[in-house]
Design a protein around this motif. Structure first.
Motif, PDB file in Angstrom:
ATOM      1  N   PRO A  14       0.809  -1.222   0.000  1.00 12.76           N
ATOM      2  CA  PRO A  14       0.000   0.000   0.000  1.00 12.76           C
ATOM      3  C   PRO A  14       0.848   1.280   0.000  1.00 12.76           C
ATOM      4  CG  PRO A  14      -0.881  -1.560   1.573  1.00 12.76           C
ATOM      5  CD  PRO A  14       0.418  -2.112   1.086  1.00 12.76           C
ATOM      6  N   ALA A  15       1.943   1.274   0.744  1.00 10.13           N
ATOM      7  CA  ALA A  15       2.813   2.453   0.768  1.00 10.13           C
ATOM      8  C   ALA A  15       3.440   2.685  -0.605  1.00 10.13           C
ATOM      9  CB  ALA A  15       3.899   2.284   1.825  1.00 10.13           C
ATOM     10  N   ILE A  20       3.571   5.877  -5.656  1.00 12.01           N
ATOM     11  CA  ILE A  20       3.423   6.015  -7.117  1.00 12.01           C
ATOM     12  C   ILE A  20       2.353   7.050  -7.452  1.00 12.01           C
ATOM     13  CG2 ILE A  20       2.626   4.807  -9.196  1.00 12.01           C
ATOM     14  CD1 ILE A  20       4.075   2.339  -8.178  1.00 12.01           C
ATOM     15  N   TYR A  21       1.209   6.968  -6.753  1.00  9.54           N
ATOM     16  CA  TYR A  21       0.161   7.966  -6.997  1.00  9.54           C
ATOM     17  C   TYR A  21       0.666   9.375  -6.689  1.00  9.54           C
ATOM     18  CZ  TYR A  21      -3.864   4.983  -8.035  1.00  9.54           C
ATOM     19  OH  TYR A  21      -4.764   4.130  -8.631  1.00  9.54           O
ATOM     20  N   VAL A  26       2.013  14.714  -9.251  1.00 14.09           N
ATOM     21  CA  VAL A  26       2.821  15.895  -9.541  1.00 14.09           C
ATOM     22  C   VAL A  26       2.920  16.127 -11.054  1.00 14.09           C
ATOM     23  CG1 VAL A  26       5.155  16.860  -9.389  1.00 14.09           C
ATOM     24  CG2 VAL A  26       4.151  15.709  -7.417  1.00 14.09           C
ATOM     25  N   PHE A  27       3.112  15.040 -11.817  1.00 18.94           N
ATOM     26  CA  PHE A  27       3.352  15.178 -13.249  1.00 18.94           C
ATOM     27  C   PHE A  27       2.065  15.122 -14.096  1.00 18.94           C
ATOM     28  CE2 PHE A  27       7.365  13.446 -11.586  1.00 18.94           C
ATOM     29  CZ  PHE A  27       8.217  14.451 -12.010  1.00 18.94           C
ATOM     30  N   PHE A  28       1.091  14.344 -13.679  1.00 21.42           N
ATOM     31  CA  PHE A  28      -0.146  14.164 -14.449  1.00 21.42           C
ATOM     32  C   PHE A  28      -1.354  14.245 -13.518  1.00 21.42           C
ATOM     33  CE2 PHE A  28       3.179  11.400 -16.233  1.00 21.42           C
ATOM     34  CZ  PHE A  28       3.330  11.978 -17.492  1.00 21.42           C
ATOM     35  N   PRO A  29      -1.655  15.422 -12.978  1.00 20.90           N
ATOM     36  CA  PRO A  29      -2.722  15.503 -11.968  1.00 20.90           C
ATOM     37  C   PRO A  29      -4.094  15.066 -12.479  1.00 20.90           C
ATOM     38  CG  PRO A  29      -1.918  17.692 -12.564  1.00 20.90           C
ATOM     39  CD  PRO A  29      -1.037  16.710 -13.231  1.00 20.90           C
ATOM     40  N   ASP A  30      -4.482  15.468 -13.694  1.00 20.80           N
ATOM     41  CA  ASP A  30      -5.817  15.120 -14.196  1.00 20.80           C
ATOM     42  C   ASP A  30      -5.972  13.610 -14.369  1.00 20.80           C
ATOM     43  OD1 ASP A  30      -6.481  17.777 -14.229  1.00 20.80           O
ATOM     44  OD2 ASP A  30      -5.996  18.051 -16.364  1.00 20.80           O
ATOM     45  N   LYS A  31      -4.992  13.002 -15.021  1.00 24.00           N
ATOM     46  CA  LYS A  31      -5.053  11.552 -15.247  1.00 24.00           C
ATOM     47  C   LYS A  31      -4.955  10.780 -13.936  1.00 24.00           C
ATOM     48  CE  LYS A  31      -3.333  11.571 -19.958  1.00 24.00           C
ATOM     49  NZ  LYS A  31      -2.314  11.087 -20.888  1.00 24.00           N
ATOM     50  N   THR A  32      -4.184  11.293 -13.009  1.00 27.21           N
ATOM     51  CA  THR A  32      -4.035  10.607 -11.727  1.00 27.21           C
ATOM     52  C   THR A  32      -5.337  10.646 -10.936  1.00 27.21           C
ATOM     53  OG1 THR A  32      -1.698  11.204 -11.712  1.00 27.21           O
ATOM     54  CG2 THR A  32      -2.648  10.475  -9.623  1.00 27.21           C
ATOM     55  N   TYR A  33      -6.040  11.791 -10.962  1.00 28.42           N
ATOM     56  CA  TYR A  33      -7.333  11.866 -10.279  1.00 28.42           C
ATOM     57  C   TYR A  33      -8.321  10.868 -10.867  1.00 28.42           C
ATOM     58  CZ  TYR A  33      -6.105  16.025  -7.596  1.00 28.42           C
ATOM     59  OH  TYR A  33      -5.528  16.893  -6.707  1.00 28.42           O
ATOM     60  N   ALA A  35      -7.538   8.045 -12.409  1.00 25.18           N
ATOM     61  CA  ALA A  35      -7.078   6.717 -11.996  1.00 25.18           C
ATOM     62  C   ALA A  35      -7.426   6.451 -10.537  1.00 25.18           C
ATOM     63  CB  ALA A  35      -5.575   6.593 -12.213  1.00 25.18           C
ATOM     64  N   MET A  36      -7.273   7.459  -9.689  1.00 26.60           N
ATOM     65  CA  MET A  36      -7.603   7.293  -8.275  1.00 26.60           C
ATOM     66  C   MET A  36      -9.098   7.057  -8.090  1.00 26.60           C
ATOM     67  SD  MET A  36      -5.027  10.149  -6.633  1.00 26.60           S
ATOM     68  CE  MET A  36      -5.770  10.168  -5.044  1.00 26.60           C
ATOM     69  N   ARG A  37      -9.907   7.754  -8.861  1.00 27.31           N
ATOM     70  CA  ARG A  37     -11.356   7.576  -8.789  1.00 27.31           C
ATOM     71  C   ARG A  37     -11.736   6.148  -9.206  1.00 27.31           C
ATOM     72  NH1 ARG A  37     -12.593  12.515 -10.374  1.00 27.31           N
ATOM     73  NH2 ARG A  37     -12.460  12.009 -12.569  1.00 27.31           N
ATOM     74  N   HIS A  38     -11.123   5.658 -10.295  1.00 23.07           N
ATOM     75  CA  HIS A  38     -11.390   4.285 -10.744  1.00 23.07           C
ATOM     76  C   HIS A  38     -10.930   3.272  -9.693  1.00 23.07           C
ATOM     77  CE1 HIS A  38     -12.982   4.982 -14.710  1.00 23.07           C
ATOM     78  NE2 HIS A  38     -11.969   5.781 -15.023  1.00 23.07           N
ATOM     79  N   SER A  39      -9.769   3.508  -9.122  1.00 23.68           N
ATOM     80  CA  SER A  39      -9.270   2.602  -8.083  1.00 23.68           C
ATOM     81  C   SER A  39     -10.207   2.593  -6.880  1.00 23.68           C
ATOM     82  CB  SER A  39      -7.873   3.020  -7.639  1.00 23.68           C
ATOM     83  OG  SER A  39      -6.958   2.891  -8.694  1.00 23.68           O
TER      84      SER A  39
END
Length: 166
Positions: A14-15, A20-21, A26-33, A35-39
């Motif tokens: 988990p850490a 990684i998230y 930092v580099f891809f905030p929109d795509k990361t959000y 991905a986080m929502r899907h996760s």
């Protein structure tokens, strides 16, 4: 490795994922959000069935002793065990892997492999989906498919029972 080391190891994955998230944020905030929502959605879809299965495991440990499980799912269960396993498979819900811990526990307490196979095979029969299947495929097709699925599960159970010499 001591108890403290095992506990620490439990948090490594988990850490690592959180790290990684954080880097990707930092580099891809929109795509990361996204991905986080899907996760998060995947996690929520998994939590409910897992909680249900762990509650069932706790109930099995509290209320069912090995003698009772053996009576329903053991060597002398006979036709009652086959019907019980098939019905339980048909009415079970959630992802299949969520059931594995409970099935392992039942097996350790004396349940026959053949009856566990019958349970797993009959999970493919879902009564709530039968009307939808009839709409798409017709009742004759659905009836034959359902009967073949149930018969195949029982046949596979007996085959596994024979292979494992139950």
């Amino acid at each position: 490795m001591g108890r403290k080391g095992r506990r620490l190891r439990m948090f490594v994955f988990p850490a690592f994922i959180i790290g990684i998230y954080a880097i990707l944020l930092v580099f891809f905030p929109d795509k990361t959000y996204v991905a986080m929502r899907h996760s998060g959605h995947i996690f929520l879809n998994l939590v409910v069935p897992l909680i249900l299965v762990f509650a069932l495991m706790a109930a099995v440990n509290l209320f069912l002793d090995p003698a009772r499980i053996t009576r329903f799912l053991g060597k002398d269960a006979g036709l009652r065990g086959v019907v019980f396993s098939a019905a339980a498979g048909i009415i079970s819900t959630g992802p299949i892997y969520a059931w594995y811990p409970l099935l392992r526990e039942l097996r350790q307490k004396g349940a026959r492999n053949s009856l566990l196979v019958i349970f797993l095979g009959n999970r493919a029969v879902k009564p709530l989906l039968i009307p939808v299947m009839i709409t798409y495929f017709g009742w004759e097709y659905v009836l034959v498919l359902t009967l073949f699925t149930m018969t195949g599960a029982v046949a596979a159970g007996y085959l596994v029972g024979h292979l494992f010499k139950e």
